[in-house]
Every structure is written in C-alpha cells, then in structure tokens.
Design a protein around this motif. Structure first.
Motif, PDB file in Angstrom:
ATOM      1  N   ALA A  35       9.553   7.332  10.313  1.00 14.22           N
ATOM      2  CA  ALA A  35       9.814   6.222  11.235  1.00 14.22           C
ATOM      3  C   ALA A  35       8.599   5.911  12.102  1.00 14.22           C
ATOM      4  CB  ALA A  35      11.024   6.535  12.106  1.00 14.22           C
ATOM      5  N   THR A  36       7.655   6.840  12.178  1.00  6.66           N
ATOM      6  CA  THR A  36       6.456   6.594  12.988  1.00  6.66           C
ATOM      7  C   THR A  36       5.255   6.161  12.163  1.00  6.66           C
ATOM      8  OG1 THR A  36       5.856   8.936  12.940  1.00  6.66           O
ATOM      9  CG2 THR A  36       7.176   8.161  14.816  1.00  6.66           C
ATOM     10  N   GLY A  37       5.349   6.263  10.833  1.00  6.65           N
ATOM     11  CA  GLY A  37       4.252   5.748  10.025  1.00  6.65           C
ATOM     12  C   GLY A  37       4.036   6.480   8.723  1.00  6.65           C
ATOM     13  N   GLY A  38       3.119   5.935   7.952  1.00 11.00           N
ATOM     14  CA  GLY A  38       2.745   6.484   6.667  1.00 11.00           C
ATOM     15  C   GLY A  38       1.879   5.480   5.933  1.00 11.00           C
ATOM     16  N   LEU A  39       1.407   5.854   4.760  1.00 13.09           N
ATOM     17  CA  LEU A  39       0.584   4.966   3.942  1.00 13.09           C
ATOM     18  C   LEU A  39       1.181   4.876   2.546  1.00 13.09           C
ATOM     19  CD1 LEU A  39      -3.007   6.146   4.900  1.00 13.09           C
ATOM     20  CD2 LEU A  39      -1.882   4.030   5.590  1.00 13.09           C
ATOM     21  N   ALA A  40       1.005   3.707   1.938  1.00 16.29           N
ATOM     22  CA  ALA A  40       1.483   3.509   0.575  1.00 16.29           C
ATOM     23  C   ALA A  40       0.516   2.598  -0.158  1.00 16.29           C
ATOM     24  CB  ALA A  40       2.875   2.901   0.580  1.00 16.29           C
ATOM     25  N   GLU A  41       0.608   2.643  -1.486  1.00 12.89           N
ATOM     26  CA  GLU A  41      -0.192   1.772  -2.332  1.00 12.89           C
ATOM     27  C   GLU A  41       0.750   0.779  -3.008  1.00 12.89           C
ATOM     28  OE1 GLU A  41      -2.176   2.658  -6.437  1.00 12.89           O
ATOM     29  OE2 GLU A  41      -3.502   3.384  -4.834  1.00 12.89           O
ATOM     30  N   VAL A  42       0.349  -0.473  -3.008  1.00 14.66           N
ATOM     31  CA  VAL A  42       1.111  -1.532  -3.661  1.00 14.66           C
ATOM     32  C   VAL A  42       0.164  -2.272  -4.595  1.00 14.66           C
ATOM     33  CG1 VAL A  42       0.723  -3.207  -1.800  1.00 14.66           C
ATOM     34  CG2 VAL A  42       2.723  -3.447  -3.255  1.00 14.66           C
TER      35      VAL A  42
END
Length: 93
Positions: A35-42
């Motif tokens: 809920a505070t963040g993260g990274l992803a690839e699209v």
C-alpha cells in the motif's frame, strides 16, 4: 474484499485517460508491491518495457515480486498505479 477498490476513492482515480496503462497487466519487480509502494514493469504498445510506480489499495494484500497484477487505476497525487494481483491459474481452470 481484497482486490476490490475502496468505496471512498475519488472518481478521477478510475478514469483511464490520459493514463492508457490502466487495464493492462504488469509484472511486479523485486521488493513486492504494498500500500506504500513498489515497482512493476509493463509492456507498452510498441513492445518496449516501462518501469512504473505501483501500490496496492489500502487493505489489500501485498503483491509479491514475480507476480502478475492488473493496473486498475492511476493516482495522480502519487503518480502511481493501483494494482491487484491476478490469479492467472484460476482464469484457465
């Protein structure tokens, strides 16, 4: 219910324009998405990968690294996308 948007989200978070990534799947990168963040690839329309900031809606479970998730809203306040983990196995069983 995990994966459902909270009732109190502003309506502009649900708009897909000018955020054409809403509705796509993404791959959560190491560090998990919380809920505070993260990274992803699209993957963009031209096939190139893009790194984006993501987070889960408040109260939703962590989406672990290596999982596929759905980008279901954009939060202009944090310039991040809200995601929910996809259970691809359940879709094809």
């Amino acid at each position: 219910m995990p994966g459902a948007l909270p009732d109190d989200l502003p309506g502009d978070l649900l708009a897909s324009e000018p955020f054409p990534l809403v509705g796509r799947s993404c791959f959560v990168l190491p560090g998990d998405a919380t809920a505070t963040g993260g990274l992803a690839e699209v993957t963009l329309d031209d096939g190139s990968p893009a790194l984006i900031a993501v987070r889960t809606p408040p109260g939703d479970p962590v989406v672990p690294a290596g999982r596929t998730a759905l980008l279901h809203a954009h939060d202009p306040a944090t310039d991040s996308y809200l995601i929910t983990q996809l259970d691809l196995g359940a879709l094809f069983s």
